[in-house]
Design an enzyme around this catalytic site. Structure first.
Site, PDB file in Angstrom:
ATOM      1  N   LYS A 205      -5.666  48.403  -1.841  1.00 50.58           N
ATOM      2  CA  LYS A 205      -6.707  49.029  -2.623  1.00 50.58           C
ATOM      3  C   LYS A 205      -7.446  48.214  -3.440  1.00 50.58           C
ATOM      4  O   LYS A 205      -7.487  46.947  -3.431  1.00 50.58           O
ATOM      5  CB  LYS A 205      -5.906  49.967  -3.757  1.00 50.58           C
ATOM      6  CG  LYS A 205      -5.082  51.086  -3.245  1.00 50.58           C
ATOM      7  CD  LYS A 205      -5.522  51.882  -2.127  1.00 50.58           C
ATOM      8  CE  LYS A 205      -4.657  52.692  -1.241  1.00 50.58           C
ATOM      9  NZ  LYS A 205      -3.819  53.674  -1.723  1.00 50.58           N
TER      10      LYS A 205
HETATM   11  C1  PLP Z   1      -2.537  54.734  -1.647  1.00 50.60           C
HETATM   12  C2  PLP Z   1      -2.836  56.154  -1.460  1.00 50.60           C
HETATM   13  C3  PLP Z   1      -1.913  56.999  -2.097  1.00 50.60           C
HETATM   14  C4  PLP Z   1      -0.518  56.481  -2.804  1.00 50.60           C
HETATM   15  O1  PLP Z   1      -0.643  55.399  -3.601  1.00 50.60           O
HETATM   16  P1  PLP Z   1       0.532  54.357  -3.670  1.00 50.60           P
HETATM   17  O2  PLP Z   1       0.284  53.616  -4.892  1.00 50.60           O
HETATM   18  O3  PLP Z   1       0.678  53.709  -2.497  1.00 50.60           O
HETATM   19  O4  PLP Z   1       1.806  55.284  -4.089  1.00 50.60           O
HETATM   20  C5  PLP Z   1      -2.064  58.383  -2.142  1.00 50.60           C
HETATM   21  N1  PLP Z   1      -3.271  58.924  -1.693  1.00 50.60           N
HETATM   22  C6  PLP Z   1      -4.055  58.066  -1.172  1.00 50.60           C
HETATM   23  C7  PLP Z   1      -5.338  58.782  -0.288  1.00 50.60           C
HETATM   24  C8  PLP Z   1      -3.745  56.704  -0.763  1.00 50.60           C
HETATM   25  O5  PLP Z   1      -4.770  55.985  -0.227  1.00 50.60           O
END
Ligand code: PLP
Length: 407
Positions: A205
């Site tokens: 991210k």
């Molecule tokens: C990354 C992501 C999540 C989950 O996040 P984590 O930190 O990996 O638990 C949920 N929704 C979307 C759209 C994501 O891209």
């Protein structure tokens, strides 16, 4: 028929046209960016008194809420924990329906089920792959309690329309903004566009804490509920009790240990300082891709609404399969062979065995998302990509597409 066609296609020797592409190591679709200032921020915390529930957590929460323009922020251990906490704050429980798109990561839908609710999918717009507000309104029933909008790839959804629908039907609007930290809709940042907004700090991210997540809201009642939820359902944390000089606490509801450590929050704070420059770079990379593909009809980037400023977690193309004699799988494999770390986001959630078995979903239920799934590819996009990396990706795509084009 397609496989016969594939066999009959002679791989053209186009080294001359595209030049030699020197790419020895994989260019991933996403990766973190860590420097010495991040490392020393983490080390400082490790020498301090508080490894968790300490001052860095509050500092990181304040920095995120200031950045996005929300009153409250609650740090938790992952984006998934953030989604579940948001479901808890929204009061989702057995019998409640929550509307969301199938074109998302499974965690978005799973979070509804964690709290006992029922996810109800609605199809997406074919050009943006964002939840279609017209479809949302069609699926509202007396059991509907909330809508989750997911800002696919880093483009904010149509929040004006979604807010109007939510208000009209008394629903809570939740934004899964795990892709869209720093993006704006009509000038307002994600985090200020819904009743509850969720971010993730997973390494792919925009910014990372290793694992981590955050919920932001303007609603003090929601915020208080989530602070209790992330701490076993207990009304005060260790630091608050120490200040008051008391051992007494009460567990008022079933909660979890979803706390984010000070070590992680220090990393998040250090990363956040670099975010504006990183988003600029992501936009620059996307602009380069846009320019390179503007005259290649087979490679169709997602449409970007004039209402948004995209923050480009992903750069997604939709291959025009009717102009190609190879499957997306073949093109994917060829690109991987060239060390281009393309990926596919996402397999529509309702097509996973768990969802088919539990809810009886089947192929054909969400034709727009399913058709998109057959032609999407996410191209490498991360802030530390070099101009040379970008050129290698573009050249490789042109070369491989050229092999399979029908005209
Ligand atoms: C990354 C992501 C999540 C989950 O996040 P984590 O930190 O990996 O638990 C949920 N929704 C979307 C759209 C994501 O891209």
């Amino acid at each position: 028929m397609k496989s016969n066609l594939q066999k009959s296609v002679k791989i053209k020797n186009n080294t001359k046209q595209f030049g030699r592409i020197e790419n020895k190591s994989l260019i991933p679709y996403g990766r973190q960016c860590i420097d010495e200032s991040d490392i020393s921020a983490v080390v400082d915390v490790m020498r301090s008194d508080w490894l968790t529930t300490g001052p860095k957590v509050l500092e990181f929460e304040k920095a995120i809420s200031d950045y996005v323009g929300a009153k409250e922020a609650i740090a938790v251990s992952s984006g998934t924990a953030a989604l579940q906490s948001a479901m808890y704050a929204a009061g989702i429980g057995p019998g409640d329906e929550v509307i969301l798109p199938p074109m998302t990561f499974v965690a978005t839908a799973n979070s509804v089920i964690f709290q006992g609710g029922t996810p109800v999918f609605v199809d997406v717009d074919p050009d943006t792959l964002l939840i279609d507000p017209v479809e949302v309104e069609k699926k509202i029933t007396p059991s509907t309690k909330a809508i989750i909008a997911m800002d696919y790839a880093g483009q904010a959804c149509e929040y004006d329309k979604l807010q109007t629908i939510a208000r009209k039907h008394g629903l809570i609007l939740i934004a899964d903004a795990c892709h869209s930290l720093g993006a704006t809709y009509k000038g307002a940042k994600t985090g200020s566009l819904a009743d509850l907004t969720v971010f993730s700090f997973h390494p792919v991210k925009h910014i990372t804490t290793g694992e981590g997540g955050m919920i932001v809201t303007d609603n003090a009642n929601f915020a208080e509920k989530m602070r209790i939820f992330r701490n076993h359902g207990i009304t005060s944390d260790y630091q608050q009790r120490q200040k008051k000089g008391t051992w007494y606490y009460e567990m008022v509801d079933l909660g979890y240990n979803y706390r984010l450590t000070d070590i992680q929050c220090a990393l998040g704070l250090s990363q956040l300082r670099k975010l504006p420059g990183w988003i600029d770079r992501r936009r620059e990379i996307a602009f380069n891709y846009d320019k390179a593909f503007s005259n290649i009809s087979v490679v169709k980037p997602l449409t970007v609404s004039p209402n948004v400023n995209h923050s480009y977690h992903l750069y997604v193309i939709q291959l025009q399969m009717d102009e190609l004699v190879a499957s997306r799988a073949a093109i994917y494999s060829d690109l991987r062979r060239e060390n281009i770390g393309v990926n596919v986001h996402y397999i529509p959630v309702h097509l996973h065995p768990f969802y088919k078995n539990r809810f009886g979903y089947q192929k054909g239920d969400y034709p727009v998302a399913e058709a998109a799934y057959e032609r999407i590819l996410s191209l490498p996009l991360f802030q530390s990509m070099t101009d040379n990396d970008i050129n290698i990706v573009i050249k490789s795509i042109k070369k491989i597409i050229f092999n399979y084009q029908t005209h």
